[in-house]
Design a protein around this motif. Structure first.
Motif, PDB file in Angstrom:
ATOM      1  N   VAL A   1       0.309  -1.264   0.267  1.00 44.21           N
ATOM      2  CA  VAL A   1      -0.139   0.125   0.259  1.00 44.21           C
ATOM      3  C   VAL A   1       1.060   1.100   0.172  1.00 44.21           C
ATOM      4  O   VAL A   1       2.218   1.547   1.108  1.00 44.21           O
ATOM      5  N   ILE A   2       0.878   1.695  -0.752  1.00 48.01           N
ATOM      6  CA  ILE A   2       1.441   3.522  -1.310  1.00 48.01           C
ATOM      7  C   ILE A   2       0.680   4.603  -0.892  1.00 48.01           C
ATOM      8  O   ILE A   2      -0.625   5.108  -1.981  1.00 48.01           O
TER       9      ILE A   2
ATOM     10  N   LEU B   1      -4.300  -1.775   6.923  1.00 49.31           N
ATOM     11  CA  LEU B   1      -3.309  -1.547   7.064  1.00 49.31           C
ATOM     12  C   LEU B   1      -2.448  -1.774   8.016  1.00 49.31           C
ATOM     13  O   LEU B   1      -2.705  -1.906   8.869  1.00 49.31           O
TER      14      LEU B   1
ATOM     15  N   GLU C   1      -4.293   9.200  -1.403  1.00 53.64           N
ATOM     16  CA  GLU C   1      -4.725   8.333  -0.465  1.00 53.64           C
ATOM     17  C   GLU C   1      -3.805   7.536  -0.647  1.00 53.64           C
ATOM     18  O   GLU C   1      -3.301   7.448  -1.677  1.00 53.64           O
ATOM     19  N   PRO C   2      -3.630   6.309   0.178  1.00 52.46           N
ATOM     20  CA  PRO C   2      -2.828   5.572   0.600  1.00 52.46           C
ATOM     21  C   PRO C   2      -3.549   4.085  -0.329  1.00 52.46           C
ATOM     22  O   PRO C   2      -4.194   2.792   0.195  1.00 52.46           O
TER      23      PRO C   2
ATOM     24  N   ARG D   1      -6.325  12.810  -1.540  1.00 55.30           N
ATOM     25  CA  ARG D   1      -6.988  13.367  -0.704  1.00 55.30           C
ATOM     26  C   ARG D   1      -6.750  14.719   0.197  1.00 55.30           C
ATOM     27  O   ARG D   1      -7.940  15.179   0.046  1.00 55.30           O
TER      28      ARG D   1
ATOM     29  N   SER E   1       3.415   0.712   3.197  1.00 55.07           N
ATOM     30  CA  SER E   1       2.638   0.099   4.665  1.00 55.07           C
ATOM     31  C   SER E   1       2.877  -1.587   3.248  1.00 55.07           C
ATOM     32  O   SER E   1       2.153  -1.752   2.229  1.00 55.07           O
TER      33      SER E   1
HETATM   34  P1  ADP Z   1       1.185  11.697   8.565  1.00 54.96           P
HETATM   35  O1  ADP Z   1       0.109  12.299   9.242  1.00 54.96           O
HETATM   36  O2  ADP Z   1       1.620  11.153   9.425  1.00 54.96           O
HETATM   37  O3  ADP Z   1       1.391  12.462   7.870  1.00 54.96           O
HETATM   38  P2  ADP Z   1      -1.096  11.127   7.054  1.00 54.96           P
HETATM   39  O4  ADP Z   1      -1.788  10.139   7.118  1.00 54.96           O
HETATM   40  O5  ADP Z   1      -1.166  12.966   6.476  1.00 54.96           O
HETATM   41  O6  ADP Z   1      -0.008  10.544   7.741  1.00 54.96           O
HETATM   42  O7  ADP Z   1      -0.744  10.560   5.326  1.00 54.96           O
HETATM   43  C1  ADP Z   1       0.793  11.217   4.690  1.00 54.96           C
HETATM   44  C2  ADP Z   1       0.705  10.390   3.319  1.00 54.96           C
HETATM   45  O8  ADP Z   1       0.632   8.616   3.650  1.00 54.96           O
HETATM   46  C3  ADP Z   1      -0.523  10.209   2.966  1.00 54.96           C
HETATM   47  O9  ADP Z   1      -0.185   9.933   1.310  1.00 54.96           O
HETATM   48  C4  ADP Z   1      -1.100   9.195   3.308  1.00 54.96           C
HETATM   49  O10 ADP Z   1      -1.782   8.142   1.773  1.00 54.96           O
HETATM   50  C5  ADP Z   1       0.045   7.971   3.107  1.00 54.96           C
HETATM   51  N1  ADP Z   1      -0.314   6.825   4.245  1.00 54.96           N
HETATM   52  C6  ADP Z   1      -1.030   7.165   5.066  1.00 54.96           C
HETATM   53  N2  ADP Z   1      -0.900   5.716   5.926  1.00 54.96           N
HETATM   54  C7  ADP Z   1      -0.036   4.937   5.034  1.00 54.96           C
HETATM   55  C8  ADP Z   1      -0.523   3.671   5.402  1.00 54.96           C
HETATM   56  N3  ADP Z   1      -0.539   2.688   6.327  1.00 54.96           N
HETATM   57  N4  ADP Z   1       0.759   3.416   4.806  1.00 54.96           N
HETATM   58  C9  ADP Z   1       1.187   3.614   3.312  1.00 54.96           C
HETATM   59  N5  ADP Z   1       0.424   4.905   3.171  1.00 54.96           N
HETATM   60  C10 ADP Z   1       0.174   5.600   3.555  1.00 54.96           C
END
Ligand code: ADP
Ligand code: MG
Ligand code: ZN
Length: 467
Positions: free
Chosen positions: A4-5, A202, A153-154, A118, A195
């Motif tokens: 998941v990216i 997730l 979004e992830p 997002r 992740s």
């Molecule tokens: P943070 O608050 O740590 O910056 P966010 O929720 O704002 O985290 O997300 C930042 C980025 O990480 C976004 O692009 C989101 O899609 C991605 N992301 C969030 N959770 C995951 C996850 N579990 N695995 C992969 N990417 C994630």
């Protein structure tokens, strides 16, 4: 376990001045620390004033991504200490970003994928540290340069897909004319989060900061997913860590662990009023939107019959797309212009600017279509013109003089060919269309290559069907 990216993409907006002051934002070739003022250096008492142009460029991105523009967004301070940040905080948008929601469709190996966006917000860039052998220097020119950050979004599912997402996004941004998106100059930088999901749940994400090439994004993500796989396979838990990426060594560099995570103490910047985007203003921005690449591809298919693959190749560079369009408008059969631009001109087109003007290429194509200049000859002429070995008008005059165009002569010549090849004539009459090609070839030989094969074919067909 499914990868998941999610990506956080920073794009430098192509404005004349910085985000909150009137210093030039074109810092790339400027001598260090020559583009600064009390505002971008964060001197006491200096007040920021928002750059309207930067907002409009960011709004263009929001509209292209189908995101919902917030009527009143807010600027927040993100506090941290680092030598490239003289203010001690970065002005960004956290609580209420400029736009939320949205989506972006792109292709991966011929298949369309859609990833939701997002949010999208404005923020200022930091300065730049320059490391030499013996010391580290700081250049504040980049401080306060305008960035738009796009957060997905992830829901990207492989390193390859992440790379294709970015590649397509870069093309969109170039068509929008909001940024030159020169990756070597760091105008597009990406933080990648990855992740492994188990049974749809997730996992903990690992972040890689500041990737500035497609290759780096793909390789760093592959490395981080491998790192997570190994952790999980050994029975350990994935902790929240942040990596950098060493592009030379193809290696992750540990930057910080969960314990070292920053508390940025975000709060609304008291020096800035909410950013209000009225429906009227948004309407103006919408009215000035350039044509989006996918809209252009659809129009080309309808107006010119350009196939999807060819359209994609032409649209990869807006300058080339514009060039094609200009040529297409000046020829009777725009579909023919596709091949001329993509196959014939492409090998000579190595710089930003086209090696021949659209008018001149259109003239060559028209001469071919009109039967004045044989195709092979035209390719030669194109080569001579783009390599600077002849003037177009002189070369065209020359073929016009050479090429046999006297109708009576052509008719006589074709009649001779018909008389000399009764078998081929019979074949043609029996419906074997290849026979026509043979007869045209014979006529060309007789004309010593100085006739237009298309015209010869027409005459042949007329004589054969008439007789
Ligand atoms: P943070 O608050 O740590 O910056 P966010 O929720 O704002 O985290 O997300 C930042 C980025 O990480 C976004 O692009 C989101 O899609 C991605 N992301 C969030 N959770 C995951 C996850 N579990 N695995 C992969 N990417 C994630
Ligand atoms: Mg974040
Ligand atoms: Zn300044």
């Amino acid at each position: 376990m499914e990868p998941v990216i999610g990506l956080e993409i920073h794009v430098q907006l192509k404005t004349r001045t910085k985000l909150f002051c009137s210093c030039s934002a074109e810092y790339f070739a400027a001598p260090p620390n020559t583009l600064t003022c009390p505002v971008c250096l964060g001197l006491p008492g200096a007040l920021p004033v928002l750059n309207k142009e930067a907002v409009e460029l960011a709004l263009r991105v929001a509209l292209a991504l189908n995101a919902q523009v917030q009527e009143a967004s807010q600027f927040d301070r993100k506090n941290y200490f680092y030598p490239d940040l003289p203010k001690g905080y970065q002005i960004t948008q956290r609580q209420v970003p400029l736009a939320t929601g949205g989506s972006f469709a792109f292709k991966v190996e011929g298949e369309t994928r859609t990833v939701r966006i997002r949010e999208l917000h404005l923020e200022e860039d930091a300065g730049k540290l320059v490391h030499t052998e013996s010391r580290t220097l700081v250049d504040f020119n980049r401080c306060g340069a305008p960035l738009v950050e796009i957060v997905t979004e992830p829901e990207i599912h492989s390193p390859r897909e992440a790379r294709e997402f970015l590649r397509a996004l870069r093309i969109l941004l170039r068509h929008l004319r909001v940024s030159t998106v020169d990756m070597e100059k760091g105008e597009l930088r990406c933080d990648a989060n990855a992740s492994l999901a188990v049974a749809g749940r997730l996992g903990t994400k690992t972040e890689i900061k500041n990737l500035n090439s497609f290759r780096a994004v793909e390789h760093a993500l592959a490395a981080v997913l491998e790192y997570q796989r190994e952790k999980l396979a050994s029975g350990a838990k994935v902790e929240q860590v942040t990596f950098g990426w060493d592009e030379g060594k193809n290696e992750l560099i540990l930057q910080r662990t969960k314990e070292e995570a920053h508390d940025y103490r975000y709060f609304p910047d008291p020096d800035l009023v909410p950013l209000v985007v009225s429906p009227e203003w948004l309407g103006e921005v919408r009215a000035k939107m350039p044509e989006l690449p996918w809209e252009r591809a659809a129009r080309w298919a309808k107006e010119y019959g350009v196939p999807e693959r060819e359209a994609e190749a032409l649209l990869a560079e807006p300058v080339r797309a514009d060039f094609f369009e200009e040529v297409a408008r000046q020829v009777p059969n725009p579909r023919a212009a596709v091949g001329w631009v993509l196959s014939e001109l492409w090998p000579y087109w190595t710089d930003e600017e086209p090696p021949i003007s659209a008018q001149d290429l259109a003239l060559i194509i028209r001469k071919v279509e009109e039967g004045v200049c044989p195709r092979l000859k035209a390719k030669k002429i194109l080569e001579q013109v783009v390599t600077g070995r002849g003037s177009l008008s002189a070369l065209i005059q020359e073929v016009e003089g050479e090429v046999l165009r006297d109708e009576r002569e052509l008719q006589a010549l074709v009649a001779e060919v018909i008389a000399a090849h009764p078998q081929a004539v019979a074949d043609f009459r029996a419906g074997k269309t290849q026979a026509l090609g043979f007869l045209v070839g014979q006529a060309m030989k007789k004309a010593q290559g100085k006739a237009d094969p298309k015209r010869l074919a027409q005459i042949l067909q007329a004589l054969l069907s008439g007789g």
